[in-house]
Scaffold this active site. Structure first.
Site, PDB file in Angstrom:
ATOM      1  N   LYS A 152      -9.787 -28.927  26.451  1.00  0.00           N
ATOM      2  CA  LYS A 152     -10.317 -29.853  25.493  1.00  0.00           C
ATOM      3  C   LYS A 152     -11.223 -31.133  25.888  1.00  0.00           C
ATOM      4  O   LYS A 152     -10.989 -31.313  26.945  1.00  0.00           O
ATOM      5  CB  LYS A 152      -9.356 -29.987  24.515  1.00  0.00           C
ATOM      6  CG  LYS A 152      -8.592 -28.477  23.994  1.00  0.00           C
ATOM      7  CD  LYS A 152      -9.692 -27.768  23.221  1.00  0.00           C
ATOM      8  CE  LYS A 152      -9.562 -26.410  22.889  1.00  0.00           C
ATOM      9  NZ  LYS A 152      -8.211 -25.895  22.427  1.00  0.00           N
TER      10      LYS A 152
HETATM   11  C1  LIG Z   1      -7.299 -24.722  21.838  1.00  0.00           C
HETATM   12  C2  LIG Z   1      -7.349 -24.282  20.278  1.00  0.00           C
HETATM   13  C3  LIG Z   1      -6.090 -24.235  19.482  1.00  0.00           C
HETATM   14  C4  LIG Z   1      -4.676 -24.393  20.287  1.00  0.00           C
HETATM   15  O1  LIG Z   1      -4.735 -25.556  20.858  1.00  0.00           O
HETATM   16  P1  LIG Z   1      -3.472 -25.575  21.865  1.00  0.00           P
HETATM   17  O2  LIG Z   1      -3.035 -27.077  21.852  1.00  0.00           O
HETATM   18  O3  LIG Z   1      -3.453 -24.877  23.225  1.00  0.00           O
HETATM   19  O4  LIG Z   1      -2.074 -25.257  21.025  1.00  0.00           O
HETATM   20  C5  LIG Z   1      -6.236 -24.055  18.008  1.00  0.00           C
HETATM   21  N1  LIG Z   1      -7.282 -23.660  17.356  1.00  0.00           N
HETATM   22  C6  LIG Z   1      -8.603 -23.735  18.528  1.00  0.00           C
HETATM   23  C7  LIG Z   1      -9.744 -23.478  17.236  1.00  0.00           C
HETATM   24  C8  LIG Z   1      -8.728 -23.931  19.646  1.00  0.00           C
HETATM   25  O5  LIG Z   1      -9.970 -23.836  20.264  1.00  0.00           O
END
Ligand SMILES: *Cc1c(COP(=O)(O)O)cnc(C)c1O
Length: 393
Positions: A195
């Site tokens: 991210k």
């Molecule tokens: C990455 C992601 C998540 C989950 O995030 P985590 O921190 O890995 O639990 C949820 N929604 C979307 C759209 C994502 O891209």
């Protein structure tokens, strides 16, 4: 002087589609945390939460968690979502957005997205509302905000809660305001490794509702009224605590928060680099049979978490061939997303068929995500652009 040889394509280094950007500052902060003797949720977590709230520059509560998935679960739990309730969300998302609805025994209702942005369609939400609908989860796809005015107006009209899955949206600006301050019930950010900033694994729940924040804070740590650090430092006897609900184990560690504190300080610089790379693609890929991702409208800002492109009808090869051709040139790509209705679990348990989602379906077959991350050099990007151009010409 000997002229450097140009490396043949098959021995050039592999270029991944995403990479975290961790520097000496993060490493030093983690080492200091380890030396401090306090490694789980404590002072560093509190500092990270406070600085994250300050970054959003608004009167918000921030509760850190060990993933965005955990944060979404806690948000829905705190909003009272349970058996018999329906929660509307887009099919063009990661499975986490929908699975948390199942955790609570409620029914996820998948809907189609907008053709240009691939964001949740307010019209599709409107059409899916039933007397059992309790909430809507808006996913800011790739880092561009959904039409939140329309979604919030619809929710107000029907008495629905609104949760923002902002896993891609840090920092995203919608009509002059940062996502996290837009007036929904709760917003959840992700600090997963790929991210826009990372803590390894982690997330942040953001809300203006103090009672909701208190519930999330308690349920993230076993339904215990006071967290371990508060007990450790309190003047009342340290052994005493009260369990008031069957909670979860979703707290962020101070080791992870230490990374987050330093990443947050780099976030604006990260954004500038992402924006530069997005412009680089817009220029470098112009004129090809590709639909490039839309930029944010005036007075709004894209977080550029992802750079998904779509092959147009004029393209002479398909998406899978394109991915294979780039892979042969050692360029990593991905697909965001395989729509949820195509996964066996969601297809079968919600009785879904592709014709219910014409926009997601059409775009799924033509999309691929190109590499975009702050550690990518201009030369890396030039290599991607050249490979894409060669593949499509
Ligand atoms: C990455 C992601 C998540 C989950 O995030 P985590 O921190 O890995 O639990 C949820 N929604 C979307 C759209 C994502 O891209």
């Amino acid at each position: 002087m000997i002229e450097p040889l140009v490396a043949p394509a098959d021995v050039s280094p592999f270029l991944p589609f995403a990479l975290p950007d961790i520097g000496e500052e993060e490493i030093a902060e983690v080492v200091a945390c380890l030396r401090s003797g306090w490694v789980t949720t404590g002072p560093k977590t509190r500092q990270f939460e406070q600085e994250f709230a300050a970054y959003l520059d608004a009167n918000v509560e921030t509760v850190s968690v060990n993933s965005a998935t955990a944060g979404l679960h806690l948000a829905l739990e705190a909003l009272g979502i349970g058996p018999g309730d329906e929660v509307i969300l887009p099919t063009m998302t990661f499975t986490a957005t929908a699975e948390v609805v199942r955790y609570l025994g409620a029914q996820p209702v998948l809907v189609d997205v907008e053709p240009d942005t691939l964001n949740l369609s307010a019209a599709a939400v409107d059409a899916a509302i039933t007397p059992r609908t309790k909430a809507v989860i808006a996913v800011h796809y790739a880092g561009l905000a959904c039409d939140m005015d329309a979604i919030l107006a619809l929710a107000a009209e029907h008495g629905l809660r609104v949760i923002e899955d902002a896993a891609h949206a840090l920092p995203t600006v919608y009509k002059g305001r940062l996502v996290g301050t837009l007036g929904s019930d709760v917003t959840v950010f992700s600090f997963y490794a790929n991210k826009t900033m990372t803590t390894g694994e982690g997330g942040m729940v953001v809300t203006r509702d103090a009672a909701l924040a208190a519930r999330v804070r308690m349920m993230r740590i076993h339904g215990i009224k006071q967290d371990a650090f508060a007990r450790y430092t309190s003047t009342t006897p340290a052994w005493f605590y009260e369990v008031v609900a069957a909670g979860f184990k979703y707290n962020l560690t101070d080791i992870a928060a230490a990374i987050g504190v330093q990443q947050l300080r780099k976030l604006d610089r990260f954004l500038l680099r992402r924006r530069q790379l997005a412009r680089g693609y817009a220029d470098g890929l112009a004129g090809l049979p590709l639909q490039l991702p839309p930029d944010a409208p005036p007075n709004s800002g894209h977080a550029w978490h992802l750079y998904p492109v779509r092959l147009t009808k004029a393209a002479t090869l398909g998406r899978d061939e394109m991915i294979a051709a780039l892979s042969q040139q050692r360029i990593g790509t991905s697909v965001h997303f395989i729509p949820l209705h195509r996964h066996p679990y969601w297809r079968d348990s919600c009785n879904l068929s592709p014709d219910q989602f014409p926009v997601a379906e059409a775009n799924y077959h033509s999309m691929l995500t190109l590499p975009l991350y702050t550690k990518m050099s201009d030369a890396d990007q030039a290599r991607v652009i050249a490979a894409v151009r060669a593949t499509l010409s």
